[in-house]
Design an enzyme around this catalytic site. Structure first.
Site, short mmCIF file in Angstrom:
data_model
loop_
_atom_site.label_atom_id
_atom_site.label_comp_id
_atom_site.label_asym_id
_atom_site.label_seq_id
_atom_site.Cartn_x
_atom_site.Cartn_y
_atom_site.Cartn_z
CE LYS A 12 29.87 62.95 -18.91
NZ LYS A 12 28.82 63.49 -18.63
CG HIS A 48 31.81 62.53 -28.89
ND1 HIS A 48 32.54 61.61 -28.84
CD2 HIS A 48 32.17 63.91 -29.33
CE1 HIS A 48 33.97 62.12 -28.82
NE2 HIS A 48 33.88 63.45 -29.09
CD GLU A 80 36.88 60.89 -19.71
OE1 GLU A 80 36.13 60.61 -18.65
OE2 GLU A 80 36.73 60.14 -20.70
NE ARG A 106 19.82 60.18 -19.62
CZ ARG A 106 20.36 59.58 -20.64
NH1 ARG A 106 19.73 58.16 -21.10
NH2 ARG A 106 21.31 59.89 -21.46
#
Length: 630
Positions: free
Chosen positions: A116, A235, A200, A297
């Site tokens: 990431k 999440h 973040e 994917r």
């Protein structure tokens, strides 16, 4: 086109890929672990190969075993599905080196987008907006804590190699950062073999918007519009839809164009998804939507895109992997109607959404909509894998019609004795905020009380159960040569038959369906039981009061903390002798690919931690004991 394909996966995604392969005349090969020997995907394939014991790292994550199975069966191509090895660039290279077709993006693209922090740096260079945060190499607690403090709480800790909500922790206060970091690092190491994280800024009213992209080896790259996956719990996506509510044409153009730029930056081929986070505090606006990550994917939620575009994404994957061009140009891809998907999980919402494992003695899903599943009645929900057992997908003209149709479908689900979230899904879909399109990733937490409200069984639903047990009692009494007992007669009034039933352990007095007399029979009936379904929920019905037992996984009245399911101890935040407050984590158990914290049932002192980190434990085992403060 290749003539055979091995799917390096299990469950519903393996069955989904097989469905397209059969239609295209491609021979199918399954791989399976010992735990999946009787699984649907094994029976569904033309050929199946055992590749190891139940733990994923010894079977589905063992690249050498998967490759050996492909070679032994003469498979010409490998489709990785999602999860497991699907975003493993080394595995993709090994497949290609072995002379087989890799049905996925180039390894270089997987690597570029797989971490990431590196992906965000690449997106900045490509002119794609990204969320503010820390992407640095210094992974010390001190540096990460300092960066989080500077960003401002709440923050989101994310495993750099993560996905599917694993290795992701929201931290609201500075004093909770160290514990959240440790948990994210453990999940990152366990699920992806990489404990590194990034930090973040947490958007307070975030919406999860993602764009389906598709590229080929001839330089063509298109998008297939957006999906909204904002309904999440921990999440993990729960309900997905396409298109996104409140998305106007200008914002759609901005976000889909950004997604195409992101994919072109890594010369992408095949199916991929660019995920964005949007600040929903003032509707969807192009300047308040930021790149989050790319999944290299096929996504779990791909069916909603298939529904609104009419495209079989797996067929496109096959064709592009075989060297063909994308079948449609951008302006030929339609966006028709509204589609929604609900993920049916084997979990117990009434018990903190703990995963529910066991045999599916009763299993019925509606047959008038699209259902993607990897289990059947009599199958087993294992402790070793993800608890998602099916996806329910609808496609209607409008969003309101889609929500109504999906709620009706979820209400028809019948699963027992394994618990599911079907009733919870119905509540989500019928909630006024959801119907109005007022959703963000905090919706479930904010509306939890309403969403977890119990489903009530009507007396009409129970009447036939009362009939059946009263009929049984009458037959038993007649067999014993006795006379009818406790029959009440009323002058100028119909006779009634009443029975006392226990519904999930709670007593109910119910009038039988035929209303012909009155019996009091609970002292005679030896304890037969049955079940009823309503609103997606299963109810256990019995004549006798249940024995008093402690709920597995919950705190007993004596302060014992029990394992809700088999698993591994991964942390003991508290030690014997520590003072703990109610709700404070004492032991952390890893099961079904997620961490579950067992917390103190009241203020007190930890008397004992029974196991140590790394120990495997069985369901209902006492893990720790807490003594109440005096």
């Amino acid at each position: 086109m290749f003539k055979s394909v091995l799917v390096a996966n299990r469950g519903e995604i393996a069955c989904r890929v097989f469905r397209t392969a059969r239609r295209m005349g491609v021979r199918t090969v399954a791989v399976y672990s010992e735990a999946d020997a009787e699984a649907l995907h094994v029976r569904d394939a033309d050929e199946a190969v055992l590749i190891g014991p139940p733990p994923a790292r010894e079977s589905y994550l063992d690249a050498d075993k998967v490759l050996a199975a492909a070679k032994a069966t003469g498979s010409e191509a490998i489709h990785p599905g999602y999860g497991f090895l699907s975003e493993n660039a080394d595995f993709a290279e090994a497949v290609m080196a072995a002379g087989m077709v890799w049905i996925g993006p180039p390894p270089s693209a997987i690597r570029a987008m797989g971490l990431k922090d590196a992906a965000k740096t690449l997106m900045i260079e490509a002119g794609v907006p990204v969320t503010p945060g820390y992407l640095g190499e210094d992974q010390s607690l001190e540096r990460l804590q300092k960066e989080a403090d500077a960003i401002g709480y709440p923050v989101l800790i994310k495993a750099v190699a993560g996905g599917g909500g694993k290795g992701m922790k929201k931290v609201d206060r500075a004093q909770d950062f160290a514990d959240g970091l440790a948990s994210a690092q453990r999940e990152g190491q366990s699920s992806f073999g990489d404990p590194r994280v990034l930090i973040e800024k947490y958007i307070t009213r975030p919406r999860h918007i993602e764009v389906q992209v598709f590229g080929d080896s001839h330089g063509n790259l298109v998008h297939l519009f957006e999906r909204d996956c904002s309904l999440q719990r921990r999440h993990q996506k729960v309900i997905e839809e396409a298109p996104a509510p409140g998305m106007d044409a200008a914002t759609r153009e901005a976000v889909t164009s950004a997604a195409v730029r992101a994919a072109k930056a890594v010369n992408y081929e095949g199916a991929g998804t660019i995920e964005f986070i949007a600040d929903a505090s003032d509707g969807l606006k192009a300047d308040r939507i930021w790149f989050m990550e790319m999944n290299t994917r096929l996504q779990v939620e791909h069916p909603v895109t298939e529904a609104v575009t009419g495209v079989d994404l797996v067929e496109w994957q096959f064709r592009v992997a075989a060297g063909e061009r994308i079948p449609l140009k951008q302006d030929q891809i339609p966006l028709n109607g509204w589609a929604m998907e609900a993920r049916l999980y084997a979990e117990d919402p009434a018990n903190g959404f703990l995963p529910s494992i066991g045999r599916l003695s009763h299993f019925y899903l509606p047959d008038d909509i699209r259902v993607d599943t990897g289990v059947t009645e009599g199958g087993e929900v294992s402790q070793f894998y993800d608890p998602m057992i099916a996806k329910l997908i609808v496609h209607e003209e409008t969003r309101e019609e889609a929500a109504e149709a999906l709620a009706e479908a979820c209400a028809e689900v019948e699963v027992s004795p394994v618990r599911t979230n079907a009733a919870f899904l119905v509540r989500c879909l019928e909630h006024p905020r959801f119907v109005a399109g007022d959703v963000d990733t905090g919706f479930i937490a904010a509306e939890q009380d309403a969403l977890l409200a119990p489903v009530e069984l009507t007396d009409e639903s129970l009447a036939l159960h009362a009939d059946s047990v009263l009929t049984w009692f009458a037959g038993q009494h007649q067999r014993l040569g006795g006379e009818r007992v406790a029959q009440g007669f009323r002058l100028n009034a119909p006779r009634r038959l009443e029975a006392r039933l226990y519904v999930d352990g709670q007593p109910r007095t119910v009038t039988a369906a035929d209303g012909s007399g009155e019996f009091y029979w609970d002292q005679f009936y030896p304890g037969a039981s049955g079940r009823e379904f309503a609103g997606g929920q299963a109810f256990e019905i019995s004549m006798n009061a249940p024995a008093a037992t402690a709920l597995a996984g919950g705190p007993a009245s004596d302060g014992s903390l029990r394992a809700p399911m088999p698993g591994k101890i991964v942390a003991t935040p508290a030690k014997a002798g520590d003072a703990v407050a109610k709700g404070q984590p004492v032991v952390v158990l890893e099961a079904m690919k997620m961490e579950h914290a067992l917390t103190a049932p009241f203020d007190g002192v930890v008397e004992e931690i029974v196991f140590t980190v790394g120990d495997q434990v069985s369901a209902d085992t006492v893990l720790a004991r807490v003594i109440a403060s005096r």
